[in-house]
Scaffold this active site. Structure first.
Site, PDB file in Angstrom:
ATOM      1  N   ASN A 188       0.867  -1.269   0.013  1.00  0.00           N
ATOM      2  CA  ASN A 188      -0.076   0.012   0.084  1.00  0.00           C
ATOM      3  C   ASN A 188       0.857   1.254  -0.039  1.00  0.00           C
ATOM      4  O   ASN A 188       1.961   1.236   0.034  1.00  0.00           O
ATOM      5  CB  ASN A 188      -0.930   0.026   1.277  1.00  0.00           C
ATOM      6  CG  ASN A 188      -0.271  -0.130   2.448  1.00  0.00           C
ATOM      7  OD1 ASN A 188       0.531   0.841   2.768  1.00  0.00           O
ATOM      8  ND2 ASN A 188      -0.460  -1.065   2.985  1.00  0.00           N
ATOM      9  N   LYS A 214     -11.219  -3.296  18.332  1.00  0.00           N
ATOM     10  CA  LYS A 214      -9.772  -3.772  18.529  1.00  0.00           C
ATOM     11  C   LYS A 214      -9.328  -3.514  20.029  1.00  0.00           C
ATOM     12  O   LYS A 214      -8.207  -3.622  20.292  1.00  0.00           O
ATOM     13  CB  LYS A 214      -8.872  -2.720  17.607  1.00  0.00           C
ATOM     14  CG  LYS A 214      -9.232  -2.927  16.332  1.00  0.00           C
ATOM     15  CD  LYS A 214      -8.165  -2.841  15.327  1.00  0.00           C
ATOM     16  CE  LYS A 214      -8.641  -2.638  13.792  1.00  0.00           C
ATOM     17  NZ  LYS A 214      -7.598  -2.942  12.793  1.00  0.00           N
ATOM     18  N   ILE A 255      -2.690  -6.945  14.231  1.00  0.00           N
ATOM     19  CA  ILE A 255      -1.576  -6.512  15.382  1.00  0.00           C
ATOM     20  C   ILE A 255      -2.255  -5.974  16.533  1.00  0.00           C
ATOM     21  O   ILE A 255      -2.075  -6.275  17.700  1.00  0.00           O
ATOM     22  CB  ILE A 255      -0.676  -6.137  14.875  1.00  0.00           C
ATOM     23  CG1 ILE A 255      -0.013  -7.051  13.756  1.00  0.00           C
ATOM     24  CG2 ILE A 255       0.665  -5.952  15.938  1.00  0.00           C
ATOM     25  CD1 ILE A 255       0.902  -6.265  12.906  1.00  0.00           C
ATOM     26  N   LYS A 293     -13.957   1.035  15.495  1.00  0.00           N
ATOM     27  CA  LYS A 293     -12.719   0.330  15.475  1.00  0.00           C
ATOM     28  C   LYS A 293     -11.902   0.409  16.977  1.00  0.00           C
ATOM     29  O   LYS A 293     -11.479  -0.649  17.467  1.00  0.00           O
ATOM     30  CB  LYS A 293     -11.473   1.231  14.717  1.00  0.00           C
ATOM     31  CG  LYS A 293     -11.555   0.486  13.203  1.00  0.00           C
ATOM     32  CD  LYS A 293     -10.429   0.902  12.490  1.00  0.00           C
ATOM     33  CE  LYS A 293     -10.827   0.963  11.048  1.00  0.00           C
ATOM     34  NZ  LYS A 293     -10.117   1.570  10.001  1.00  0.00           N
ATOM     35  N   PHE A 315      -4.261   3.579  14.691  1.00  0.00           N
ATOM     36  CA  PHE A 315      -4.500   4.492  13.937  1.00  0.00           C
ATOM     37  C   PHE A 315      -5.438   4.092  12.815  1.00  0.00           C
ATOM     38  O   PHE A 315      -5.644   3.000  12.624  1.00  0.00           O
ATOM     39  CB  PHE A 315      -3.262   4.972  12.888  1.00  0.00           C
ATOM     40  CG  PHE A 315      -2.380   6.058  13.453  1.00  0.00           C
ATOM     41  CD1 PHE A 315      -1.769   6.042  14.629  1.00  0.00           C
ATOM     42  CD2 PHE A 315      -2.512   7.369  12.862  1.00  0.00           C
ATOM     43  CE1 PHE A 315      -1.192   7.182  15.367  1.00  0.00           C
ATOM     44  CE2 PHE A 315      -1.474   8.336  13.359  1.00  0.00           C
ATOM     45  CZ  PHE A 315      -1.046   8.391  14.443  1.00  0.00           C
ATOM     46  N   ASP A 320      -4.148  -5.871   4.971  1.00  0.00           N
ATOM     47  CA  ASP A 320      -5.352  -6.882   5.471  1.00  0.00           C
ATOM     48  C   ASP A 320      -5.293  -8.196   5.014  1.00  0.00           C
ATOM     49  O   ASP A 320      -5.728  -9.116   5.736  1.00  0.00           O
ATOM     50  CB  ASP A 320      -6.784  -6.188   5.139  1.00  0.00           C
ATOM     51  CG  ASP A 320      -6.853  -4.793   5.830  1.00  0.00           C
ATOM     52  OD1 ASP A 320      -6.590  -4.765   7.067  1.00  0.00           O
ATOM     53  OD2 ASP A 320      -7.490  -3.826   5.234  1.00  0.00           O
TER      54      ASP A 320
HETATM   55  N1  CTP Z   1      -3.712  -2.847  12.186  1.00  0.00           N
HETATM   56  C1  CTP Z   1      -3.160  -4.115  12.605  1.00  0.00           C
HETATM   57  N2  CTP Z   1      -3.121  -5.161  12.033  1.00  0.00           N
HETATM   58  C2  CTP Z   1      -3.763  -5.413  10.920  1.00  0.00           C
HETATM   59  C3  CTP Z   1      -4.699  -4.192  10.429  1.00  0.00           C
HETATM   60  C4  CTP Z   1      -4.732  -3.155  11.090  1.00  0.00           C
HETATM   61  O1  CTP Z   1      -2.456  -3.907  13.678  1.00  0.00           O
HETATM   62  N3  CTP Z   1      -4.078  -6.688  10.398  1.00  0.00           N
HETATM   63  C5  CTP Z   1      -3.864  -1.643  12.836  1.00  0.00           C
HETATM   64  C6  CTP Z   1      -3.324  -0.610  12.256  1.00  0.00           C
HETATM   65  O2  CTP Z   1      -1.766  -0.299  12.532  1.00  0.00           O
HETATM   66  C7  CTP Z   1      -4.017   0.548  12.962  1.00  0.00           C
HETATM   67  C8  CTP Z   1      -5.439  -0.027  12.875  1.00  0.00           C
HETATM   68  O3  CTP Z   1      -5.173  -1.369  13.269  1.00  0.00           O
HETATM   69  O4  CTP Z   1      -3.391   1.165  13.837  1.00  0.00           O
HETATM   70  C9  CTP Z   1      -6.467   0.391  11.890  1.00  0.00           C
HETATM   71  O5  CTP Z   1      -6.100   0.192  10.859  1.00  0.00           O
HETATM   72  P1  CTP Z   1      -7.054   0.138   9.535  1.00  0.00           P
HETATM   73  O6  CTP Z   1      -6.494  -0.490   8.203  1.00  0.00           O
HETATM   74  O7  CTP Z   1      -7.788   1.541   9.498  1.00  0.00           O
HETATM   75  O8  CTP Z   1      -8.222  -0.862  10.002  1.00  0.00           O
HETATM   76  P2  CTP Z   1      -8.475  -2.012   9.435  1.00  0.00           P
HETATM   77  O9  CTP Z   1      -8.797  -3.106  10.787  1.00  0.00           O
HETATM   78  O10 CTP Z   1      -7.876  -2.433   8.229  1.00  0.00           O
HETATM   79  O11 CTP Z   1     -10.287  -1.659   9.050  1.00  0.00           O
HETATM   80  P3  CTP Z   1     -10.615  -1.248   7.595  1.00  0.00           P
HETATM   81  O12 CTP Z   1      -9.890  -1.831   6.562  1.00  0.00           O
HETATM   82  O13 CTP Z   1     -12.088  -2.046   7.692  1.00  0.00           O
HETATM   83  O14 CTP Z   1     -11.190   0.107   7.779  1.00  0.00           O
END
Ligand code: CTP
Length: 424
Positions: A233, A366, A331, A362, A348, A301
């Protein structure tokens, strides 16, 4: 006045670089007295060091002649800064535990001057829990520690552990010598003896995160498709690196788990480079415990169910190669329910619409304490400015658009407030 450096050289292959370090320090008009541990004498000789420093070189605690001319207590105090370069895992372990079994470690225990340690060792020794624990202790004791460079090692491995270049060590020495006296970290030591210096309130304000461990993730992850392709990304890592720099500036011990980015490691930060989400999770869990964890990484993801061992080839049918995806571990959510959950857990959330609503969801999903929701509808990813809202259980704090470095500083101030013993 001429600055006086007491240079302690411990025994590692990088010891040869100390000769260049002495040359550069002398060129800047500094006086250098050198001490060699027994194993350092396998790599550099007292003769060459003596010629470069134009001073006697000290090697042995029980050398009566040296003891008569200058006692070890005096030697440790007749300096403005004590520099240990290279600092092996062994000498760091002794320093962290107050062991004084040779001249070098006796001087380090006897000194009342600031100490800079410049570690150099094999990458696995650097990442070993014991070494990281020792570094954490030394940091809490007020020892300044430079982060080793990344690169190929003498032993053939690759990673963090190379002695920083002499130029960079000189720059750090000059920075420490320029600090106001009130910044002397040893002045912050608790009251061990009646005449020991008391806590200085000015450095407390300057280093509100002293003694705290802050764990940060940054950058994207790369999920391999085959040996030459990956899912990625647009995250540049800039915001996470700026937060790591601000946390180190505030006196924290900082572990930065970074995905693949081309950014320099901020001063005073321990960096662990990873590629994939699964590697990031392992690095994060092995860095626990932490007082605060700030998960800024844009973790992919999904990853491919099975990365191909060989490059995928077109088969001539015009059909794309089938790519089966599976979800990556989350994570942030893993930390949210971890037995060693950090006291303050911050995520974030990159959003393009309904920013606050998605962030609220979120937060709960989380198990985080705060979500820093950032509006990525503009050019935030890769750019230098950020527009964020801090979403907590008690409400939303919307900050104006500002540079990522300022977002980092303000966020670290807020973290320090939340971790302070006076917080509600
Ligand atoms: N994050 C993480 N591990 C993942 C995905 C996300 O630790 N596999 C953490 C990111 O570092 C960030 C937070 O989760 O602090 C939110 O990330 P975001 O990409 O906005 O959330 P997603 O869970 O991917 O939700 P969505 O894609 O549905 O918006």
């Amino acid at each position: 006045m001429t600055s006086r450096i007491l240079l302690i050289i411990s025994g590692g292959i990088a010891a040869y670089k100390s000769l260049e370090l002495v040359r550069l320090l002398r060129k800047r008009g500094m006086t250098v007295r050198a001490v060699l541990t027994q194993s350092a004498q396998q790599f550099v000789t007292p003769l060459s060091l003596g010629a470069l420093t134009e001073n006697p070189v000290f090697t042995d605690l029980f050398n009566l002649k040296d003891e008569q001319e200058i006692g070890h207590i005096q030697l440790s105090r007749q300096a403005d800064l004590v520099v240990v370069a290279p600092a092996t895992a062994n000498i760091l372990a002794k320093m962290a535990n107050g062991i004084a079994d040779d001249l070098a470690t006796t001087l380090l225990l006897a000194t009342d001057k600031p100490v800079l340690a410049v570690p150099a060792m094999n990458v696995r020794m650097w990442h070993h829990r014991a070494t990281q624990r020792n570094l954490e202790r030394l940091h809490a004791d007020g020892v300044h520690i430079m982060t080793p460079d990344d690169g190929a090692m003498a032993c053939g491995e690759y990673g963090t552990g190379r002695l920083p270049e002499p130029d960079a060590i000189v720059a750090e020495i000059e920075r420490l010598l320029a600090l106001p006296k009130g910044f002397d970290p040893l002045a912050d030591q608790p009251d061990f003896a009646e005449d020991a210096p008391q806590f200085s309130t000015s450095s407390e304000t300057n280093a509100p995160l002293r003694g705290k461990h802050v764990l940060i993730t940054a950058g994207p992850t790369h999920e391999p498709i085959d040996p030459v392709r990956y899912i990625a990304n647009r995250s540049s890592g800039k915001q996470g690196f700026a937060i790591a720099a601000a946390a180190a500036q505030a006196g924290a011990r900082v572990t930065l788990v970074a995905g693949p980015v081309h950014l320099p490691t901020p001063q005073g930060v321990t960096r662990i480079d990873v590629e994939t989400a699964r590697e990031m999770l392992v690095a994060v869990e092995s860095a626990l415990p932490a007082d605060a964890a700030i998960m800024v990484a844009a973790v992919a993801d999904w990853r491919t169910a099975d990365a191909a061992d060989q490059k995928l080839k077109k088969d001539g049918s015009g059909q794309p190669a089938p790519l089966a995806l599976v979800e990556n571990p989350d994570i942030l959510a893993t930390l949210g329910r971890h037995a060693q959950r950090p006291t303050l857990l911050i995520g974030f959330a990159a959003e393009t619409q309904k920013i606050a609503d998605h962030a609220q969801a979120k937060l709960a999903r989380k198990g985080a304490d705060w979500i820093v929701a950032n509006d990525v509808s503009g050019d935030v990813m890769g750019g230098d400015a950020n527009s964020v809202q801090i979403v907590t259980a008690s409400g939303i704090d919307a900050w104006p658009v500002m540079p990522k470095s300022l977002v980092a500083e303000k966020l670290i101030e807020k973290v320090a407030d939340a971790l302070s013993p006076h917080a509600d």
